[in-house]
Design a protein around this motif. Structure first.
Motif, PDB file in Angstrom:
ATOM      1  N   MET B   1       0.903  -1.235  -0.028  1.00 35.65           N
ATOM      2  CA  MET B   1       0.046   0.069   0.110  1.00 35.65           C
ATOM      3  C   MET B   1       0.903   1.421   0.043  1.00 35.65           C
ATOM      4  O   MET B   1       0.453   2.371   0.422  1.00 35.65           O
ATOM      5  CB  MET B   1      -0.984   0.098   1.346  1.00 35.65           C
ATOM      6  CG  MET B   1      -1.976  -1.086   1.098  1.00 35.65           C
ATOM      7  SD  MET B   1      -3.024  -0.877  -0.339  1.00 35.65           S
ATOM      8  CE  MET B   1      -4.041   0.170   0.111  1.00 35.65           C
ATOM      9  N   LYS B   2       1.786   1.090  -0.542  1.00 34.93           N
ATOM     10  CA  LYS B   2       2.693   2.441  -0.653  1.00 34.93           C
ATOM     11  C   LYS B   2       3.040   2.649  -2.084  1.00 34.93           C
ATOM     12  O   LYS B   2       3.426   1.680  -2.625  1.00 34.93           O
ATOM     13  CB  LYS B   2       4.388   2.136   0.042  1.00 34.93           C
ATOM     14  CG  LYS B   2       4.267   1.725   1.500  1.00 34.93           C
ATOM     15  CD  LYS B   2       3.439   2.476   2.447  1.00 34.93           C
ATOM     16  CE  LYS B   2       3.222   1.922   3.790  1.00 34.93           C
ATOM     17  NZ  LYS B   2       2.428   2.569   4.667  1.00 34.93           N
ATOM     18  N   PRO B   3       3.106   3.867  -2.574  1.00 33.31           N
ATOM     19  CA  PRO B   3       3.127   4.279  -3.804  1.00 33.31           C
ATOM     20  C   PRO B   3       4.639   4.003  -4.538  1.00 33.31           C
ATOM     21  O   PRO B   3       5.618   3.794  -3.498  1.00 33.31           O
ATOM     22  CB  PRO B   3       3.095   5.939  -4.006  1.00 33.31           C
ATOM     23  CG  PRO B   3       2.425   6.101  -2.767  1.00 33.31           C
ATOM     24  CD  PRO B   3       2.686   5.117  -1.672  1.00 33.31           C
ATOM     25  N   ALA B   4       4.680   3.592  -5.791  1.00 31.49           N
ATOM     26  CA  ALA B   4       6.109   3.312  -6.276  1.00 31.49           C
ATOM     27  C   ALA B   4       6.747   4.668  -6.100  1.00 31.49           C
ATOM     28  O   ALA B   4       6.356   5.963  -6.313  1.00 31.49           O
ATOM     29  CB  ALA B   4       6.045   2.805  -7.892  1.00 31.49           C
ATOM     30  N   PRO B   5       8.289   4.686  -6.368  1.00 28.91           N
ATOM     31  CA  PRO B   5       9.061   5.923  -6.509  1.00 28.91           C
ATOM     32  C   PRO B   5       8.619   6.769  -7.493  1.00 28.91           C
ATOM     33  O   PRO B   5       8.094   6.366  -8.533  1.00 28.91           O
ATOM     34  CB  PRO B   5      10.307   5.632  -6.270  1.00 28.91           C
ATOM     35  CG  PRO B   5      10.429   4.016  -6.136  1.00 28.91           C
ATOM     36  CD  PRO B   5       9.021   3.485  -6.279  1.00 28.91           C
ATOM     37  N   PHE B   6       8.714   8.140  -7.307  1.00 28.42           N
ATOM     38  CA  PHE B   6       8.333   8.863  -8.605  1.00 28.42           C
ATOM     39  C   PHE B   6       9.236  10.156  -8.417  1.00 28.42           C
ATOM     40  O   PHE B   6       9.698  10.484  -7.497  1.00 28.42           O
ATOM     41  CB  PHE B   6       6.884   9.408  -8.611  1.00 28.42           C
ATOM     42  CG  PHE B   6       6.306   9.932  -7.210  1.00 28.42           C
ATOM     43  CD1 PHE B   6       6.556  11.072  -6.844  1.00 28.42           C
ATOM     44  CD2 PHE B   6       5.594   8.838  -6.651  1.00 28.42           C
ATOM     45  CE1 PHE B   6       5.977  11.704  -5.662  1.00 28.42           C
ATOM     46  CE2 PHE B   6       5.178   9.595  -5.237  1.00 28.42           C
ATOM     47  CZ  PHE B   6       5.287  10.747  -4.765  1.00 28.42           C
ATOM     48  N   GLU B   7       9.562  10.840  -9.562  1.00 27.89           N
ATOM     49  CA  GLU B   7      10.264  12.257  -9.558  1.00 27.89           C
ATOM     50  C   GLU B   7       9.201  13.179  -9.127  1.00 27.89           C
ATOM     51  O   GLU B   7       7.948  12.917  -9.426  1.00 27.89           O
ATOM     52  CB  GLU B   7      10.489  12.532 -11.010  1.00 27.89           C
ATOM     53  CG  GLU B   7      11.870  13.266 -11.181  1.00 27.89           C
ATOM     54  CD  GLU B   7      11.847  13.353 -12.620  1.00 27.89           C
ATOM     55  OE1 GLU B   7      11.659  14.198 -13.375  1.00 27.89           O
ATOM     56  OE2 GLU B   7      12.356  12.339 -13.276  1.00 27.89           O
TER      57      GLU B   7
END
Lengths: 163, 290
Positions: B1-7
């Motif tokens: 339930m954690k977003p993937a990394p993003f810029e």
């Protein structure tokens, strides 16, 4: 400001009257920053999708879902969490005491969010408002134990006891 | 339930925001985040980059000009509900948007996000179509305006082009004394609407209807404007409203896991009548007050 994927940034925010900072990835939610980085585990996470409202905190005085904000978005902002409701020595605030006295909690999981939501409601309606308004206020926080009636009674009692 | 990394980008101007969006690297706009963030956590959506527009200057105002309302894309839904000028000039906005989510989600959810995400249950989309509002957009090649009546194409589908940013909603002046009402049904209180009806009615000095609008949600792929011109000149009595049956007979609403199309077909006319009757009554109150 621009941050590469995975790069950490320093976030400064005021929590319960104290300025705090943490170094986090932009994908860190505000709820996770509170719980994991600041060790303020009173903000509870249940659905983590914005449905249950159990992670409600007050951001510059307004209720928000801490699970739906990124911590970096709280830079420079002021937060109130459940830890800010009691006195420093742990003495319960009046609203907390009213929940205790009127059985406004059973398992206690939703209680931090209920308290903060009620705190916001009583600020806008110092006389408690109508039962309808109390129900509307807490409608965004799910409780699986109480059936809500004792929570409404607790908020009503806190309003009648006055500030 | 954690977003993937993003810029992560946090521009401070519209120009900077559209320049970032125009790079064509699949960057998504983060406004209130009340719909996008859950999708990112489920990793249904994995944007390589987020352009967080919360710090963009000049998008959070509600301004009235000659009865028309200019609503910035960053105006929070609750700020729109609470705005006294908007409630006076365009009561349908408050009537509709107060049903959106809960107080805590309306504190973050934005006008621009609601329009761009175009959820089939989004109350604001029905109000925008009923009020004949215009969606204001910006891209690196400049500004563009699209009438709400052609902006919404289907569930989560709009005229928004890749790289374009919603900057606001422009709502034209309404006939003086128009009344408005919004009704919806959902499985649980404040849950997503299964069916919703938005109505505005203006009356003439004699108290008869001189203009009316009716928009239904979730009976068609996009907010559905019903031709209610037959109500003009009437007092929205049962006979007049009976003519609605013909206008609604052709509806073929979609069914889904929550509710069948047949149920929507049965509920829609009930909500339509209720919204029109309430809007008419409120228009009458305005007339008496004036």
């Amino acid at each position: 400001m621009s941050t590469a994927a995975g790069q950490r940034v320093t976030v400064h925010l005021e929590v319960n009257g104290l300025w705090r900072e943490a170094v986090v990835e932009p994908r860190r939610t505000l709820a996770d920053l509170l719980r994991e980085d600041l060790d303020l585990t009173g903000t509870h996470l249940a659905c983590e999708t914005g449905v249950c409202g159990n992670c409600n905190v007050l951001l510059d005085g307004e209720s928000v879902r801490a699970c739906l904000m990124f911590a970096v978005q709280a830079e420079g902002r002021s937060l109130l969490t459940v830890e800010g409701l009691a006195a420093d020595d742990g003495t319960l605030g009046d609203l907390q005491q009213a929940f205790h006295d009127h059985h406004g909690l059973q398992c206690g999981f939703c209680t931090p969010a209920m308290l903060l939501t009620a705190h916001e409601h009583l600020r806008e309606h110092p006389d408690g408002g109508t039962d309808e308004q109390i129900r509307e206020a807490i409608s965004g926080v799910l409780c699986r134990c109480t059936g809500y009636e004792q929570i409404i009674a607790s908020i009503r009692a806190a309003a009648e006891a006055g500030p | 339930m954690k977003p993937a990394p993003f810029e992560y980008h946090a521009p401070s101007s519209v120009a900077e925001a559209v320049a970032l969006l125009g790079r064509g690297d699949g960057a998504q706009v983060l406004a209130g985040g009340q719909s996008l963030v859950p999708l990112m956590k489920a990793r249904t959506v994995r944007p390589a980059a987020l352009v967080d527009v919360n710090g963009v200057a000049g998008l959070d105002a509600i301004e009235e000009r000659d009865g028309a309302l200019q609503i910035g894309a960053l105006v929070r839904l609750q700020a729109l509900v609470d705005h006294p000028g908007a409630a006076r000039s365009h009561p349908l906005l408050r009537e509709a948007v107060r049903h959106a989510g809960h107080l805590a989600t309306r504190h973050r959810g934005t006008v621009g996000g609601s329009l761009a995400y175009a959820a089939p249950w989004a109350e604001l989309t029905a109000a925008a179509v009923a009020l004949d509002a215009t969606v204001e957009l910006r891209s690196p090649s400049g500004p563009r305006s699209v009438p709400a009546r052609s902006f919404f194409r289907g569930p989560h589908q709009t005229a928004l082009q890749p790289g374009e940013l919603v900057t606001g909603l422009s709502v034209p002046a309404q006939p003086p004394g128009a009344g408005a009402a919004f009704h919806e049904v959902s499985a649980r209180y404040r849950d997503y609407a299964h069916v919703a009806a938005a109505a505005t009615v203006a009356v003439d000095p004699a108290g008869a209807c001189r203009a009316a609008e009716l928009v239904l949600l979730r009976v068609a792929p996009a907010p559905h404007r019903v031709d209610v011109s037959g109500l003009v000149g009437t007092r929205l009595d049962d006979a007049a409203l009976g003519a609605l049956d013909a206008a609604l007979a052709g509806l073929d609403p979609p069914g889904d896991v929550e509710v069948s199309g047949a149920h929507r077909r049965r509920v829609a006319p009930v909500l339509a009548r209720r919204a029109l009757r309430d809007a008419f009554a409120r228009a009458g109150e305005h007339r008496e007050a004036a």
